[in-house]
Scaffold this motif. Structure first.
Motif, PDB file in Angstrom:
ATOM      1  N   LEU A 129       5.409 -11.083  10.125  1.00 33.88           N
ATOM      2  CA  LEU A 129       4.084 -10.948   9.508  1.00 33.88           C
ATOM      3  C   LEU A 129       2.946 -11.270  10.472  1.00 33.88           C
ATOM      4  O   LEU A 129       2.038 -10.460  10.683  1.00 33.88           O
ATOM      5  CB  LEU A 129       3.993 -11.869   8.281  1.00 33.88           C
ATOM      6  N   GLN A 143       2.491  -2.633  -1.003  1.00 31.80           N
ATOM      7  CA  GLN A 143       3.628  -3.306  -0.382  1.00 31.80           C
ATOM      8  C   GLN A 143       4.308  -2.347   0.577  1.00 31.80           C
ATOM      9  O   GLN A 143       4.083  -1.150   0.536  1.00 31.80           O
ATOM     10  CB  GLN A 143       4.643  -3.788  -1.416  1.00 31.80           C
ATOM     11  N   ASP A 159       9.969  -0.758   2.806  1.00 33.42           N
ATOM     12  CA  ASP A 159      11.224  -1.147   3.473  1.00 33.42           C
ATOM     13  C   ASP A 159      11.466  -2.661   3.401  1.00 33.42           C
ATOM     14  O   ASP A 159      12.542  -3.105   3.030  1.00 33.42           O
ATOM     15  CB  ASP A 159      11.264  -0.655   4.923  1.00 33.42           C
ATOM     16  N   SER A 160      10.450  -3.454   3.708  1.00 30.63           N
ATOM     17  CA  SER A 160      10.657  -4.910   3.760  1.00 30.63           C
ATOM     18  C   SER A 160      10.245  -5.599   2.463  1.00 30.63           C
ATOM     19  O   SER A 160      10.436  -6.801   2.325  1.00 30.63           O
ATOM     20  CB  SER A 160       9.817  -5.504   4.895  1.00 30.63           C
ATOM     21  N   ASP A 161       9.684  -4.840   1.500  1.00 29.45           N
ATOM     22  CA  ASP A 161       9.129  -5.399   0.269  1.00 29.45           C
ATOM     23  C   ASP A 161       8.007  -6.407   0.544  1.00 29.45           C
ATOM     24  O   ASP A 161       7.638  -7.184  -0.321  1.00 29.45           O
ATOM     25  CB  ASP A 161      10.200  -6.092  -0.599  1.00 29.45           C
ATOM     26  N   GLY A 162       7.484  -6.410   1.760  1.00 29.02           N
ATOM     27  CA  GLY A 162       6.411  -7.337   2.098  1.00 29.02           C
ATOM     28  C   GLY A 162       5.129  -6.955   1.362  1.00 29.02           C
ATOM     29  O   GLY A 162       4.802  -5.781   1.237  1.00 29.02           O
ATOM     30  N   ALA A 163       4.423  -7.954   0.854  1.00 28.74           N
ATOM     31  CA  ALA A 163       3.182  -7.685   0.129  1.00 28.74           C
ATOM     32  C   ALA A 163       2.185  -8.782   0.465  1.00 28.74           C
ATOM     33  O   ALA A 163       1.625  -9.424  -0.418  1.00 28.74           O
ATOM     34  CB  ALA A 163       3.460  -7.605  -1.370  1.00 28.74           C
ATOM     35  N   VAL A 164       2.011  -9.031   1.747  1.00 30.87           N
ATOM     36  CA  VAL A 164       1.174 -10.138   2.203  1.00 30.87           C
ATOM     37  C   VAL A 164       0.317  -9.791   3.424  1.00 30.87           C
ATOM     38  O   VAL A 164      -0.566 -10.565   3.794  1.00 30.87           O
ATOM     39  CB  VAL A 164       2.041 -11.378   2.573  1.00 30.87           C
TER      40      VAL A 164
END
Lengths: 256, 321
Positions: A92, A116, A119-124
């Motif tokens: 991140l 988001q 692929d990584s489901d990152g939502a930050v």
């Protein structure tokens, strides 16, 4: 108004993690992260309403050119792709460092993200980039408006709807409910190649290797394992009798 | 180890997922602190003691009244630096994700998200994260501190440890950045309509974007009525205005655990799954054979819900009459 849209190139289909590097295998076919398409669409709508330009910003392997071109085909005006072997494996903060440097050089009024990474489901990421840029951030925006030098976002939380306002320049992440993205027209697809597209390395952004890639990352992937086993799943194709089969299935379990 | 847990609150209550993370933290570290940020929130600190916090930091400031992330990043960054916390844990939420992301950037720290467990392994902290639609589990770690983690909500249950806790309360005087105070709340947590509660229903029939149009919710309503169940919806269709917010299942909606959950035209993204995976039996009807929901349905039907659902409703009615 100048709007930058951050897009990510994500692997399509057969997603796997490479057991050797423990990174997502990005060697196969990729496509623009579907959540980011909503951000591109919203940027284009703002431009159509208010004038200005839309620049697509992406960090990824050379193949990310395909995703950038999709955004250009939808109607974005120009693109900046940051591609560098030293950026691979960025977490991140390592990613935020690079995007913030690229966005500083573009100096947009608004920065848009999708809700988001597929692929990584990152939502930050937007929150990290906004902090780096010292700009206000509004996330999960399902309705967006701009007036009098301010941007207003309506967004859903666990408790209902919030309406948040911030002065421009600002960073926003839009939800996939905000719009129905357009499909690129044939003219758009043909025209995409001739639009200004810059590909830059980390050093061209004035960044040193230590701030990004695996070296600049503070998180590590230690091991991979199979998910815990689940009960059997049955999957059938409807040949006209699916409704009967569902009723049988429920009746066996005394649910009807 | 010195662990700080971000304690989110709403309506003068600490939230259950935050207290669950606090309880978990006390099993990993003997000296766990909590932090409550808000306006008029001093009374909440006592609550945290019941769940094992040795110390609770409180910043009670008007700048922290609205649940906006950036002033919270300022307050936490100062606290983590001053007290040299090496671990900061959050129960994931719309607010907590933005706070954690901003704090990671501010501190140059590693953030792992969507964790479903935290363990000590050979002296280091390891997070477990389901990835790629829960098809693989990844063990994630941190190179050094501070280690930031977002925990999937509902992962840990709060465990009360003390009826009359002896919690040490410390006041914080955070310094705010100008840009952190730039965003303002115009209208907060306005639930747009009220509907029947889905939390107590034994049978839920849920509709998603695959219904194609709001009027097709009637198919879902008729099936729910035939089964004596309640109607639920996904975030996508609620945000699109097709169905009321009160019926929303998923990460930003309600968590439900009926005996039977029938998903109609729901692709089953992870945000939906976390709200309904506790259901007894899951039946999914979707025309896309690759929809993720089929990976965790007991019975998956690949087909057109416009055909299957009305037939199913009719058959259920016949059985009942």
């Amino acid at each position: 108004m100048k709007i930058a849209v951050c897009v990510k190139h994500v692997p399509e289909q057969s997603k796997r993690i490479d057991p050797a590097t423990k990174r997502l295998d990005r060697s196969g076919e990729g496509a623009i992260n579907p959540f980011d398409v909503h951000a591109v669409e919203e940027a284009l709508k703002l431009k159509e309403d208010r004038g200005g330009e839309v620049v697509v910003v992406s960090m990824g392997p050379a193949g990310a050119q395909d995703s950038v071109r999709k955004a250009l085909a939808m109607g974005a005006d120009s693109a900046l792709l940051i591609t560098d072997e030293a950026a691979a494996g960025s977490d991140l903060v390592a990613t935020a460092n690079v995007l913030a440097a690229a966005l500083e050089s573009e100096a947009p009024d608004l920065v848009l993200f999708g809700q988001q990474a597929g692929d990584s489901d990152g939502a930050v990421l937007w929150a990290a980039v906004a902090d780096r840029l010292h700009r206000p951030v509004i996330s999960q925006v399902a309705n967006l408006s701009v007036a009098d030098g301010k941007v207003r976002g309506k967004r859903q939380t666990e408790f209902g709807y919030d309406v948040i306002e911030a002065p421009i320049p600002a960073v926003l992440a839009v939800s996939d409910a905000i719009n129905e993205p357009r499909y690129p027209s044939l003219k758009g697809i043909m025209g995409a190649r001739s639009k200004p597209q810059r590909t830059v390395s980390l050093s061209e952004l004035g960044l040193e290797g230590g701030v990004t890639g695996e070296a600049g990352s503070k998180t590590v992937v230690q091991a991979l394992s199979d998910p815990p086993p689940r009960g059997d799943t049955v999957k059938i194709e409807d040949d006209g009798s699916a409704a009967e089969k569902i009723v049988e299935f429920l009746a066996e379990r005394k649910l009807v | 180890m010195s662990t700080l847990v971000f304690l989110e609150h709403h309506g003068n209550e600490l939230l259950k997922p935050s207290l669950g993370v606090l309880s978990k933290a006390t099993t990993l570290d003997q000296d766990v602190s909590g932090v409550v940020l808000g306006s008029g929130v001093r009374g909440l600190a006592e609550q945290a003691g019941k769940f094992g916090a040795a110390r609770v930091f409180v910043a009670d400031r008007p700048e922290l009244e609205a649940p906006l992330p950036q002033p919270r990043v300022d307050a936490l960054a100062g606290l983590v630096r001053d007290r040299e916390f090496d671990t900061v844990l959050f129960a994931s939420s719309v607010l907590a994700a933005d706070v954690a992301g901003g704090l990671a950037a501010r501190l140059g720290a590693g953030l792992n998200w969507d964790l479903t467990d935290l363990v000590q392994q050979n002296g280091s902290l390891i997070g477990k994260r389901p990835a790629l639609g829960d098809t693989v589990y990844v063990d994630v770690g941190w190179k050094d501190g501070p280690r930031l983690a977002l925990i999937r909500p509902g992962t840990f249950d709060p465990q009360g440890v003390a009826e009359t806790p002896s919690v040490e309360i410390e006041d914080l005087e955070p310094q705010f950045e100008d840009f952190s105070l730039a965003a303002t709340m115009v209208e907060q947590a306005h639930a747009e309509s009220e509907g029947p509660s889905i939390e107590d229903a034994d049978v839920i029939v849920a509709g998603g974007r695959g219904l194609g149009a709001p009027e097709n919710f009637k198919l879902v309503e008729e099936l729910a009525q035939a089964l004596g169940g309640a109607v639920a919806a996904t975030r996508a269709v609620v945000d699109a205005g097709w169905y009321p917010y009160a019926t929303q299942v998923g990460q930003t909606g309600k968590s439900v655990s009926p005996k039977l959950y029938i998903a109609c035209g729901i692709s089953g993204a992870i945000q939906h799954k976390v709200g309904m995976q506790g259901s007894g039996l899951i039946v999914a009807i979707n025309k896309d054979p690759n929809a993720p929901i089929f990976e965790y349905s007991d019975l998956g039907v690949v087909g057109d819900l416009n055909d299957v659902v009305p037939k199913l409703t009719e058959l259920v009615r016949q059985r009942k009459s």
